[in-house]
Design a protein around this motif. Sequence first.
Motif, PDB file in Angstrom:
ATOM      1  N   LYS A 167       0.833  -1.198   0.000  1.00  0.00           N
ATOM      2  CA  LYS A 167       0.000   0.000   0.000  1.00  0.00           C
ATOM      3  C   LYS A 167       0.875   1.258   0.000  1.00  0.00           C
ATOM      4  CE  LYS A 167      -4.313   1.174   2.250  1.00  0.00           C
ATOM      5  NZ  LYS A 167      -5.172   0.951   3.386  1.00  0.00           N
ATOM      6  N   GLN A 168       1.933   1.253   0.797  1.00  0.00           N
ATOM      7  CA  GLN A 168       2.838   2.394   0.871  1.00  0.00           C
ATOM      8  C   GLN A 168       3.534   2.633  -0.469  1.00  0.00           C
ATOM      9  OE1 GLN A 168       2.086   4.258   3.127  1.00  0.00           O
ATOM     10  NE2 GLN A 168       3.489   4.096   4.827  1.00  0.00           N
ATOM     11  N   ILE A 169       3.947   1.573  -1.115  1.00  0.00           N
ATOM     12  CA  ILE A 169       4.625   1.699  -2.410  1.00  0.00           C
ATOM     13  C   ILE A 169       3.679   2.302  -3.440  1.00  0.00           C
ATOM     14  CG2 ILE A 169       5.606   0.394  -4.345  1.00  0.00           C
ATOM     15  CD1 ILE A 169       6.746  -1.546  -2.185  1.00  0.00           C
ATOM     16  N   VAL A 170       2.461   1.795  -3.497  1.00  0.00           N
ATOM     17  CA  VAL A 170       1.487   2.316  -4.453  1.00  0.00           C
ATOM     18  C   VAL A 170       1.182   3.781  -4.149  1.00  0.00           C
ATOM     19  CG1 VAL A 170      -0.859   2.086  -5.332  1.00  0.00           C
ATOM     20  CG2 VAL A 170       0.529   0.058  -4.974  1.00  0.00           C
ATOM     21  N   GLU A 171       1.071   4.128  -2.876  1.00  0.00           N
ATOM     22  CA  GLU A 171       0.819   5.521  -2.503  1.00  0.00           C
ATOM     23  C   GLU A 171       1.934   6.431  -2.994  1.00  0.00           C
ATOM     24  OE1 GLU A 171       0.328   5.494   1.729  1.00  0.00           O
ATOM     25  OE2 GLU A 171      -1.610   4.487   1.607  1.00  0.00           O
ATOM     26  N   ARG A 172       3.157   5.993  -2.820  1.00  0.00           N
ATOM     27  CA  ARG A 172       4.296   6.804  -3.264  1.00  0.00           C
ATOM     28  C   ARG A 172       4.336   6.937  -4.780  1.00  0.00           C
ATOM     29  NH1 ARG A 172       8.594   7.892   0.521  1.00  0.00           N
ATOM     30  NH2 ARG A 172       7.957   7.093   2.546  1.00  0.00           N
ATOM     31  N   VAL A 173       4.027   5.869  -5.480  1.00  0.00           N
ATOM     32  CA  VAL A 173       4.008   5.923  -6.944  1.00  0.00           C
ATOM     33  C   VAL A 173       2.936   6.904  -7.409  1.00  0.00           C
ATOM     34  CG1 VAL A 173       3.467   4.585  -9.018  1.00  0.00           C
ATOM     35  CG2 VAL A 173       5.005   3.638  -7.298  1.00  0.00           C
ATOM     36  N   ILE A 174       1.767   6.822  -6.827  1.00  0.00           N
ATOM     37  CA  ILE A 174       0.668   7.708  -7.224  1.00  0.00           C
ATOM     38  C   ILE A 174       0.973   9.149  -6.841  1.00  0.00           C
ATOM     39  CG2 ILE A 174      -1.780   8.240  -6.841  1.00  0.00           C
ATOM     40  CD1 ILE A 174      -2.257   5.209  -6.730  1.00  0.00           C
ATOM     41  N   SER A 175       1.693   9.349  -5.748  1.00  0.00           N
ATOM     42  CA  SER A 175       2.009  10.710  -5.327  1.00  0.00           C
ATOM     43  C   SER A 175       2.923  11.423  -6.321  1.00  0.00           C
ATOM     44  CB  SER A 175       2.644  10.700  -3.941  1.00  0.00           C
ATOM     45  OG  SER A 175       3.955  10.217  -3.995  1.00  0.00           O
ATOM     46  N   CYS A 176       3.612  10.674  -7.159  1.00  0.00           N
ATOM     47  CA  CYS A 176       4.516  11.266  -8.151  1.00  0.00           C
ATOM     48  C   CYS A 176       3.805  11.708  -9.432  1.00  0.00           C
ATOM     49  CB  CYS A 176       5.623  10.280  -8.502  1.00  0.00           C
ATOM     50  SG  CYS A 176       6.703   9.918  -7.102  1.00  0.00           S
ATOM     51  N   LEU A 177       2.530  11.406  -9.540  1.00  0.00           N
ATOM     52  CA  LEU A 177       1.784  11.810 -10.728  1.00  0.00           C
ATOM     53  C   LEU A 177       1.634  13.324 -10.778  1.00  0.00           C
ATOM     54  CD1 LEU A 177      -1.146   9.215 -10.680  1.00  0.00           C
ATOM     55  CD2 LEU A 177       0.788   9.263 -12.271  1.00  0.00           C
ATOM     56  N   PRO A 178       1.508  13.882 -11.979  1.00  0.00           N
ATOM     57  CA  PRO A 178       1.194  15.311 -12.085  1.00  0.00           C
ATOM     58  C   PRO A 178      -0.137  15.596 -11.389  1.00  0.00           C
ATOM     59  CG  PRO A 178       1.847  14.430 -14.220  1.00  0.00           C
ATOM     60  CD  PRO A 178       1.705  13.259 -13.282  1.00  0.00           C
ATOM     61  N   PRO A 179      -0.308  16.791 -10.841  1.00  0.00           N
ATOM     62  CA  PRO A 179      -1.510  17.098 -10.055  1.00  0.00           C
ATOM     63  C   PRO A 179      -2.837  16.826 -10.757  1.00  0.00           C
ATOM     64  CG  PRO A 179       0.108  18.823  -9.775  1.00  0.00           C
ATOM     65  CD  PRO A 179       0.639  17.893 -10.823  1.00  0.00           C
ATOM     66  N   VAL A 180      -2.941  17.139 -12.036  1.00  0.00           N
ATOM     67  CA  VAL A 180      -4.210  16.921 -12.742  1.00  0.00           C
ATOM     68  C   VAL A 180      -4.510  15.432 -12.847  1.00  0.00           C
ATOM     69  CG1 VAL A 180      -5.436  17.209 -14.928  1.00  0.00           C
ATOM     70  CG2 VAL A 180      -4.047  19.081 -14.039  1.00  0.00           C
ATOM     71  N   GLN A 181      -3.508  14.641 -13.192  1.00  0.00           N
ATOM     72  CA  GLN A 181      -3.703  13.198 -13.295  1.00  0.00           C
ATOM     73  C   GLN A 181      -4.044  12.605 -11.934  1.00  0.00           C
ATOM     74  OE1 GLN A 181      -0.279  11.431 -15.162  1.00  0.00           O
ATOM     75  NE2 GLN A 181      -0.687  12.383 -17.138  1.00  0.00           N
ATOM     76  N   LYS A 182      -3.386  13.092 -10.905  1.00  0.00           N
ATOM     77  CA  LYS A 182      -3.649  12.603  -9.560  1.00  0.00           C
ATOM     78  C   LYS A 182      -5.087  12.933  -9.146  1.00  0.00           C
ATOM     79  CE  LYS A 182      -1.850  12.854  -4.884  1.00  0.00           C
ATOM     80  NZ  LYS A 182      -0.856  13.465  -4.013  1.00  0.00           N
ATOM     81  N   SER A 183      -5.531  14.143  -9.437  1.00  0.00           N
ATOM     82  CA  SER A 183      -6.907  14.540  -9.101  1.00  0.00           C
ATOM     83  C   SER A 183      -7.917  13.661  -9.816  1.00  0.00           C
ATOM     84  CB  SER A 183      -7.156  16.002  -9.489  1.00  0.00           C
ATOM     85  OG  SER A 183      -6.387  16.864  -8.718  1.00  0.00           O
ATOM     86  N   ILE A 184      -7.694  13.433 -11.090  1.00  0.00           N
ATOM     87  CA  ILE A 184      -8.619  12.610 -11.874  1.00  0.00           C
ATOM     88  C   ILE A 184      -8.624  11.176 -11.357  1.00  0.00           C
ATOM     89  CG2 ILE A 184      -9.036  11.624 -14.167  1.00  0.00           C
ATOM     90  CD1 ILE A 184      -8.092  14.344 -15.309  1.00  0.00           C
ATOM     91  N   LEU A 185      -7.459  10.643 -11.059  1.00  0.00           N
ATOM     92  CA  LEU A 185      -7.361   9.286 -10.519  1.00  0.00           C
ATOM     93  C   LEU A 185      -8.116   9.174  -9.198  1.00  0.00           C
ATOM     94  CD1 LEU A 185      -5.815   6.615 -11.282  1.00  0.00           C
ATOM     95  CD2 LEU A 185      -4.166   7.304  -9.565  1.00  0.00           C
ATOM     96  N   LEU A 186      -7.956  10.155  -8.326  1.00  0.00           N
ATOM     97  CA  LEU A 186      -8.679  10.156  -7.051  1.00  0.00           C
ATOM     98  C   LEU A 186     -10.182  10.218  -7.268  1.00  0.00           C
ATOM     99  CD1 LEU A 186      -6.550  12.662  -4.958  1.00  0.00           C
ATOM    100  CD2 LEU A 186      -6.965  10.278  -4.394  1.00  0.00           C
ATOM    101  N   LEU A 187     -10.613  11.130  -8.122  1.00  0.00           N
ATOM    102  CA  LEU A 187     -12.047  11.317  -8.335  1.00  0.00           C
ATOM    103  C   LEU A 187     -12.688  10.101  -8.992  1.00  0.00           C
ATOM    104  CD1 LEU A 187     -12.061  15.038  -9.475  1.00  0.00           C
ATOM    105  CD2 LEU A 187     -13.046  14.129  -7.363  1.00  0.00           C
ATOM    106  N   ARG A 188     -12.012   9.505  -9.950  1.00  0.00           N
ATOM    107  CA  ARG A 188     -12.598   8.386 -10.688  1.00  0.00           C
ATOM    108  C   ARG A 188     -12.499   7.064  -9.923  1.00  0.00           C
ATOM    109  NH1 ARG A 188     -16.413   6.598 -14.071  1.00  0.00           N
ATOM    110  NH2 ARG A 188     -15.712   4.735 -15.115  1.00  0.00           N
ATOM    111  N   ASP A 189     -11.304   6.688  -9.551  1.00  0.00           N
ATOM    112  CA  ASP A 189     -11.083   5.351  -9.000  1.00  0.00           C
ATOM    113  C   ASP A 189     -11.407   5.245  -7.514  1.00  0.00           C
ATOM    114  OD1 ASP A 189     -10.314   4.510 -11.480  1.00  0.00           O
ATOM    115  OD2 ASP A 189      -8.165   4.594 -11.079  1.00  0.00           O
TER     116      ASP A 189
END
Length: 151
Positions: free
Chosen positions: A87-109
């Motif tokens: 879980k920690q590894i996935v969190e760190r990988v996702i945290s490296c996404l550009p802000p717009v992609q991260k926002s969309i990923l959070l909102l959708r998934d």
Amino acid sequence: MYSHSLYGFALRFLQNPEDANDVVQDTFEKLWIHCEKIDHNKCKSWLFTCANNAMLNMVSRKRRVIFSSYDNLPEIYGNYDSSFEYKQIVERVISCLPPVQKSILLLRDLEGYSYKEISQMLDLSSSQVKVYLFRARNKVKKQLIQLNIAV
């Protein structure tokens, strides 16, 4: 009506309860100030757009790394192992996404919003949302593969 989901979105993005509370409070304050100008049918989209912009501004001002907290990781990221390390590894990988992609990923998934709702919230076209989401998911998968984690 929307404060709980707005807070959850901000908390996952910012990973700081105080910052998330500030964003939600500022967002509702702006809603109160601009209530006469806002179409009541589009209130939800306006709130999430405003909150997203506030979070992006906060991140750029503080210039810090943000780690997200995910309770449920969707199956698109591979065989989900409930271990803390994974879980920690996935969190760190996702945290490296550009802000717009991260926002969309959070909102959708994680929040479960539709492409149309996300496009309204972030003032993007539905096809842009799909492209950003596709790219975000691919980046996450690619990083996990590079780290030798089963995807």
